[in-house]
Design an enzyme around this catalytic site. Structure first.
Site, PDB file in Angstrom:
ATOM      1  NE  ARG A   1     -21.474  -7.083   3.443  1.00  0.00           N
ATOM      2  CZ  ARG A   1     -20.327  -7.311   2.825  1.00  0.00           C
ATOM      3  NH1 ARG A   1     -19.217  -6.741   3.272  1.00  0.00           N
ATOM      4  NH2 ARG A   1     -20.265  -8.106   1.785  1.00  0.00           N
TER       5      ARG A   1
ATOM      6  CD  GLU B   1     -19.347  -6.327   7.675  1.00  0.00           C
ATOM      7  OE1 GLU B   1     -18.725  -5.379   7.185  1.00  0.00           O
ATOM      8  OE2 GLU B   1     -19.338  -7.476   7.176  1.00  0.00           O
TER       9      GLU B   1
ATOM     10  CE  LYS C   1      -4.203  -1.642   2.306  1.00  0.00           C
ATOM     11  NZ  LYS C   1      -5.080  -1.480   3.489  1.00  0.00           N
TER      12      LYS C   1
END
Length: 647
Positions: free
Chosen positions: A398, A370, A284
């Site tokens: 979700r 979740e 990243k």
């Protein structure tokens, strides 16, 4: 774009991946350098998702170079990493508009470009979508390929493994690219891995592997021995045994910034049948030192100075609701050792950084999971703990099944701290928290609260911990009106609203959560009664009855979908009482609100001050019983000072 935009001789000539594929392979590293420089310059002027995209520059170039997009379907997971994809697919000159009103969408969006094969926003969806596309191609007799690009973080979503399990059982030419940007490989290991990747992605290996399996099927003992030996060797040198067991041919890991290796592996894989998984390791923030050093801070920065690496931060103002929550949770943890904080990979956004450092043994980041987060909280509650699940409203969608069956059905005391409720702004339709009141209030045993200011948020969160069942406190993104926050915590009376103003116009405004502030301004201008409803479930039926019998009209105002929302709850309650007082429900209309600033989104939904006032005026003009009150209010406003006039 500003006049200081640098020159990009290769990138400036690319209007589509067809132009990219026309380049000589030797030119691709120079193109990657230009693309990375373009991203740094452009995002620095406006802000946006940053570190993840810098890490996928070479991968994006390689995928579009080897595969015939858009005929070959390229599906990105989440979309934080898709800025290079947007640049190479005809949207370079509009990248500076990303996340702004009428600008480019923050994530891949089907309506924006034929190269965006699937719209994304929530993670873990790419493999499922790409598999569906691959099967459709096979059914239609088409030779196109489907490629899913998924990050290692998104791979923690259960949905991704459900899709992998399904795909591995099918003879479908699906390619899953695992973009692993949470680790690095040394040069020596990288060289070995690249060599093994070339071997394993080659046709000879594939033919020998499949031929060997067929030959050994008649020799169970030898076949089992060979398989165990293969797994043992791979388990020592490659992290691919799991994917092989799921039915994928695993290739990698390879250096995701080495274009030569990427192109070679992708060419080999393109000619193979069956499900393939290419494991690439990226970094990243690649190519921009500040982002490499701190990819979390540079995930989605605002405008910044690309030379010094200084992010231009807004002046400190009132605390955000996320910060109010974080401070409250720390205060509660000091008081009660049973308090536990849970987040599905949103520590920074949810305001949990301080809590995670002060109470590491009571802090649980369960990754992008979740469903697990909700049921994990339920298990903790079963054993006497007091779990607080900090989750964005859009992500609670979700875990709806778990909210119902694992928490509410068992009446377990789980606190749902719902951040980013209502319209969130620049992340757009996939991230707006428009529906939580609608989908929660129909669930038995739930208590649902919405604070009108920061201090009320603190008191509501505390109130939720005093209950013997599940409770949700939903609050918006950003800061509140700037109300002073008290250290003291006092439980609110359950289901009790707050009468903030008694008006003389015959009109009553019932406001929920973030809408209390604009409603208070309108109440003054309209000489209307104002009620801060506080509770969506249970409602203050006694106050509703009183308002309905003493006012000519009622207006409910919420930053939730009108359909099934808090206003609907009020109407249902009044209907049950046989009270037919005219009423207007103002909230988010039955359409998806696109991206822009939060103020832009509120205006688009008719939830800014002018929009709410206009809706009320139209309604009062159309309802005969309200025309007299409308005239009286206008006379009052006309005789007053400028600020009293209806906007």
């Amino acid at each position: 774009m500003p006049d200081s935009t640098p020159s990009y001789p290769l990138l400036g000539a690319i209007e589509s991946p067809a132009d990219l594929r026309a380049l000589a392979e030797r030119d691709l590293p120079a193109l990657a350098a230009e693309l990375r420089e373009f991203l740094i310059h452009t995002v620095s002027t406006r802000g946006g998702h940053f570190a993840a995209g810098l890490g996928t520059v070479e991968l994006t170039i390689a995928l579009h170079y080897i595969f015939n997009t858009p005929d070959d379907r390229l599906v990105w997971d989440v979309g934080h990493q898709a800025y290079p994809h947007k640049v190479l697919t005809g949207r370079r000159d509009r990248l500076h508009t990303i996340k702004q009103r009428d600008g480019l969408a923050p994530f891949p969006t089907r309506s924006e470009s034929p190269y965006d094969a699937f719209g994304v926003g929530h993670s873990g969806t790419s493999v499922s979508a790409a598999l569906g596309m691959a099967i459709a191609a096979a059914r239609n007799g088409e030779q196109r390929r489907a490629i899913a690009v998924i990050g290692d973080g998104a791979m923690s979503a259960g949905m991704a493994f459900e899709a992998l399990n399904h795909a591995g059982s099918l003879p479908i030419p699906l390619l899953v690219v695992l973009n692993d940007n949470d680790m690095s490989i040394s040069e020596n290991v990288g060289a070995l891995s690249n060599y093994l990747a070339r071997v394993i992605s080659g046709r000879l290996y594939a033919q020998l592997r499949e031929g060997g399996k067929k030959a050994l099927q008649q020799m169970p003992t030898m076949r089992a021995l060979a398989r165990r030996s293969e797994e043992h060797v791979k388990g020592m040198v490659l992290p691919g045994t799991l994917f092989e067991e799921m039915g994928f041919n695993y290739v990698g890991p390879i250096d995701g910034h080495d274009l030569k290796s990427l192109l070679r592996a992708l060419r080999n894989i393109r000619g193979l049948s069956g499900p393939q998984l290419l494991h690439v390791v990226t970094r990243k923030g690649k190519g921009y030192a500040p982002a490499e050093a701190d990819p979390i801070a540079w995930h989605g920065p605002g405008p910044f100075d690309p030379i010094s690496g200084t992010i231009h931060k807004e002046k400190a103002g009132t605390p955000t609701y996320s910060q109010v929550f974080g401070q409250w949770l720390c205060d509660m943890a000091d008081r009660d050792p049973r308090i536990v904080g849970i987040t599905p990979a949103m520590r920074e956004g949810s305001g949990l950084v301080q809590f995670s450092r002060r109470f590491p043994e009571r802090y649980f980041d369960v990754a992008i999971a979740e469903q697990h987060a909700a049921t994990f909280a339920a298990g903790l509650a079963c054993e006497g703990m007091k779990p607080v699940l900090a989750i964005y409203s859009t992500f609670l969608q979700r875990a709806y099944d778990q909210l119902i069956h694992d928490v509410a059905l068992q009446k377990l005391p789980v606190v749902f701290a719902l951040d980013r409720a209502g319209l969130v702004g620049s992340d757009g339709a996939t991230h707006h928290g428009n529906y939580d009141l609608s989908f929660m209030r129909c669930v038995p045993n739930m208590v649902i609260m919405a604070p009108g200011d920061e201090n009320e948020c603190r008191q509501m969160l505390y109130t939720a911990t005093t209950l013997d069942g599940p409770a949700a406190v939903r609050y918006p993104r950003g800061s509140g009106p700037g109300v002073a926050i008290t250290d003291e915590m006092t439980a609110l009376p359950i289901g009790r609203a707050e009468l903030r103003r008694s008006g003389g116009s015959g009109l009553a405004l019932l406001a929920f959560g973030a809408m209390v502030m604009p409603a208070s301004v309108l109440a003054e201008r309209l000489d209307a009664t104002l009620v801060n409803m506080r509770f969506i479930k249970p409602l203050d039926i006694a106050l509703l009855r009183q308002i309905a019998t003493t006012h000519a009209g009622i207006v409910t105002i919420e930053d939730n979908a009108v359909a099934g929302g808090a206003g609907s709850a009020c109407s249902e309650a009044l209907d049950a009482e046989g009270l037919m007082t005219p009423r207007l429900h103002i909230g988010i209309p039955d359409r998806f609100i696109e991206h822009g600033s939060r103020d832009d989104c509120l205006a688009a939904a008719g939830l800014d001050l002018a929009g709410i006032a206009a809706s009320i005026e139209r309604w009062r003009a159309a309802v005969p019983a309200l025309k007299q009150t409308r005239t009286a209010t206008r006379l009052t406003a006309a005789g007053g000072a400028g600020p009293n006039r209806i906007p």
